[in-house]
Design a protein around this motif. Structure first.
Motif, short mmCIF file in Angstrom:
data_model
loop_
_atom_site.label_atom_id
_atom_site.label_comp_id
_atom_site.label_asym_id
_atom_site.label_seq_id
_atom_site.Cartn_x
_atom_site.Cartn_y
_atom_site.Cartn_z
N LEU A 36 0.88 -1.25 0.04
CA LEU A 36 0.17 0.20 0.14
C LEU A 36 0.91 1.29 -0.05
O LEU A 36 1.98 1.08 0.16
CB LEU A 36 -0.86 -0.01 1.26
N THR A 37 0.33 2.30 -0.34
CA THR A 37 0.85 3.57 -0.11
C THR A 37 1.34 3.91 1.38
O THR A 37 0.87 3.19 2.16
CB THR A 37 -0.08 4.72 -0.68
N ARG A 38 2.24 4.81 1.54
CA ARG A 38 2.71 4.98 3.07
C ARG A 38 1.49 5.56 4.07
O ARG A 38 1.44 4.71 5.05
CB ARG A 38 3.70 6.09 2.94
N ASP A 39 0.64 6.18 3.42
CA ASP A 39 -0.48 6.45 4.37
C ASP A 39 -1.65 5.32 4.73
O ASP A 39 -2.12 5.29 5.75
CB ASP A 39 -1.21 7.77 3.69
N GLU A 40 -1.69 4.50 3.36
CA GLU A 40 -2.55 3.48 3.67
C GLU A 40 -1.99 2.44 4.59
O GLU A 40 -2.84 1.63 5.27
CB GLU A 40 -3.08 2.94 2.15
N ALA A 41 -0.56 2.39 4.36
CA ALA A 41 0.15 1.20 5.13
C ALA A 41 -0.02 1.58 6.58
O ALA A 41 -0.40 0.56 7.50
CB ALA A 41 1.36 1.10 4.65
N ARG A 42 0.15 2.89 6.97
CA ARG A 42 -0.19 3.35 8.51
C ARG A 42 -1.55 3.02 8.84
O ARG A 42 -1.73 2.44 10.08
CB ARG A 42 0.20 4.78 8.49
N ALA A 43 -2.55 3.39 7.96
CA ALA A 43 -3.98 3.25 8.47
C ALA A 43 -4.22 1.83 8.55
O ALA A 43 -4.96 1.30 9.61
CB ALA A 43 -4.72 3.82 7.36
N LYS A 44 -3.49 0.66 7.93
CA LYS A 44 -3.81 -0.88 7.68
C LYS A 44 -3.21 -1.28 8.99
O LYS A 44 -4.19 -2.06 9.57
CB LYS A 44 -3.34 -1.31 6.63
N VAL A 61 3.97 -5.54 13.38
CA VAL A 61 4.64 -5.45 11.73
C VAL A 61 5.55 -6.50 11.95
O VAL A 61 6.77 -6.35 12.51
CB VAL A 61 4.90 -4.20 11.57
N GLU A 62 5.67 -7.52 11.29
CA GLU A 62 6.51 -8.58 11.18
C GLU A 62 7.65 -8.16 10.22
O GLU A 62 8.85 -8.21 10.66
CB GLU A 62 6.17 -9.95 10.58
N SER A 63 7.48 -7.68 9.31
CA SER A 63 8.38 -7.19 8.33
C SER A 63 7.99 -6.12 7.28
O SER A 63 6.92 -5.98 7.32
CB SER A 63 8.86 -8.39 7.39
N TRP A 64 8.87 -5.13 6.77
CA TRP A 64 8.43 -4.22 5.82
C TRP A 64 9.67 -3.66 4.95
O TRP A 64 10.82 -4.07 5.51
CB TRP A 64 7.72 -3.13 6.33
N ARG A 65 9.34 -3.21 3.78
CA ARG A 65 10.27 -2.63 2.90
C ARG A 65 9.56 -1.69 2.20
O ARG A 65 8.36 -1.76 1.83
CB ARG A 65 10.89 -3.52 2.02
N GLN A 66 10.43 -0.87 1.81
CA GLN A 66 9.95 0.53 0.98
C GLN A 66 10.12 0.26 -0.47
O GLN A 66 11.39 -0.30 -1.05
CB GLN A 66 10.66 1.70 1.34
N LEU A 67 9.20 0.11 -1.21
CA LEU A 67 9.20 -0.08 -2.71
C LEU A 67 9.24 1.19 -3.65
O LEU A 67 9.02 2.60 -2.90
CB LEU A 67 8.39 -0.92 -3.21
N ASP A 68 9.27 1.34 -4.94
CA ASP A 68 9.16 2.51 -5.59
C ASP A 68 7.96 3.08 -5.50
O ASP A 68 6.90 2.41 -5.38
CB ASP A 68 9.67 2.18 -7.01
N ASP A 70 6.55 5.52 -3.25
CA ASP A 70 5.93 5.41 -1.97
C ASP A 70 5.01 4.39 -1.69
O ASP A 70 4.32 4.36 -0.89
CB ASP A 70 5.14 6.80 -1.61
N GLN A 71 5.31 3.22 -2.17
CA GLN A 71 4.72 1.93 -1.70
C GLN A 71 5.51 1.05 -0.55
O GLN A 71 6.76 1.21 -0.71
CB GLN A 71 4.67 1.18 -3.02
N ILE A 72 4.63 0.72 0.37
CA ILE A 72 5.31 0.09 1.45
C ILE A 72 4.62 -1.51 1.36
O ILE A 72 3.52 -1.48 1.12
CB ILE A 72 4.99 0.81 2.82
#
Length: 83
Positions: A36-44, A61-68, A70-72
């Motif tokens: 999701l986008t950064r803001d959507e990821a925070r909301a989820k 949050v078990e794992s995360w990474r930033q994609l191109d 602003d997608q997380i």
């Protein structure tokens, strides 16, 4: 000389295996992966913590990474029940 093989198939098999086993054996975690986008990821993530409080479900949050763009991509995990 070719580079390393793509890991998409392996990642899908691992995710499918984890989802199929989620909630079985009493000690397995329920996992769900989102992109999701950064803001959507925070909301989820906030939605998961509100629905499954960390103290009862060990939600994290078990794992995360930033994609191109602003997608997380991130994986949430929790216990199947608060028992």
């Amino acid at each position: 000389m070719p580079g390393p093989p793509p890991l998409d198939g392996l990642k899908k098999r691992i995710a499918h295996h984890r989802q199929a086993k989620a909630g079985k054996d009493g000690g397995q975690f329920v996992r769900e992966t989102f992109c999701l986008t950064r803001d959507e990821a925070r909301a989820k993530a906030r939605e998961w913590f509100d629905s499954f409080p960390k103290a009862a479900y060990w939600t994290e949050v078990e794992s995360w990474r930033q994609l191109d763009g602003d997608q997380i991509e991130f994986t949430m995990r929790r216990l199947p029940s608060a028992d």
